[in-house]
Design an enzyme around this catalytic site. Sequence first.
Site, PDB file in Angstrom:
ATOM      1  N   ASP A 105       0.833  -1.197   0.000  1.00 33.19           N
ATOM      2  CA  ASP A 105       0.000   0.000   0.000  1.00 33.19           C
ATOM      3  C   ASP A 105       0.870   1.250   0.000  1.00 33.19           C
ATOM      4  OD1 ASP A 105       0.891   0.255   2.638  1.00 33.19           O
ATOM      5  OD2 ASP A 105      -0.975  -0.499   3.494  1.00 33.19           O
ATOM      6  N   MET A 106       0.260   2.392   0.205  1.00 32.67           N
ATOM      7  CA  MET A 106       0.981   3.663   0.168  1.00 32.67           C
ATOM      8  C   MET A 106       2.057   3.759   1.245  1.00 32.67           C
ATOM      9  SD  MET A 106      -2.108   6.306  -0.773  1.00 32.67           S
ATOM     10  CE  MET A 106      -1.142   7.698  -0.266  1.00 32.67           C
TER      11      MET A 106
END
Length: 134
Positions: A21-22
């Site tokens: 993810d980010m």
Amino acid sequence: MQDSITPPHSINFSVRDYECDMQGIVNNSVYQNYLEHARHAFIKSKGLDFAEITKSGIHLVLMKAELDYKRSLKSSDAFIVETSVERTSRFKFVFHQKILNIESKTVYLTAKMTIASITANGKPIVFEAANQLF
């Protein structure tokens, strides 16, 4: 009706960039994909095939997922998923799973996944071939 827990089956994985993810860590939902693939590999190692089980009219469905996240996997991490199983009733099994670093054996996650054997209509059915899992 409890059988002893089977010795663990292991399968190797490595994290792919798109699973992160980010924050640069594996997204929490991806861990369930790893665990499911490992359960299917465990079943196959015992001479059974998940797709064939389903075609025979027995649906092995996840009833409960208990995941305890310990550490985060990151891109390119190499890891193992260990899987063992115990029977908890005529219709239910619990898969005990761990995600560990291949080299250090550091635990990233532990899981307890409860599976039931049902018909396509949702009625409990005894999965006789499950004896091969033990």
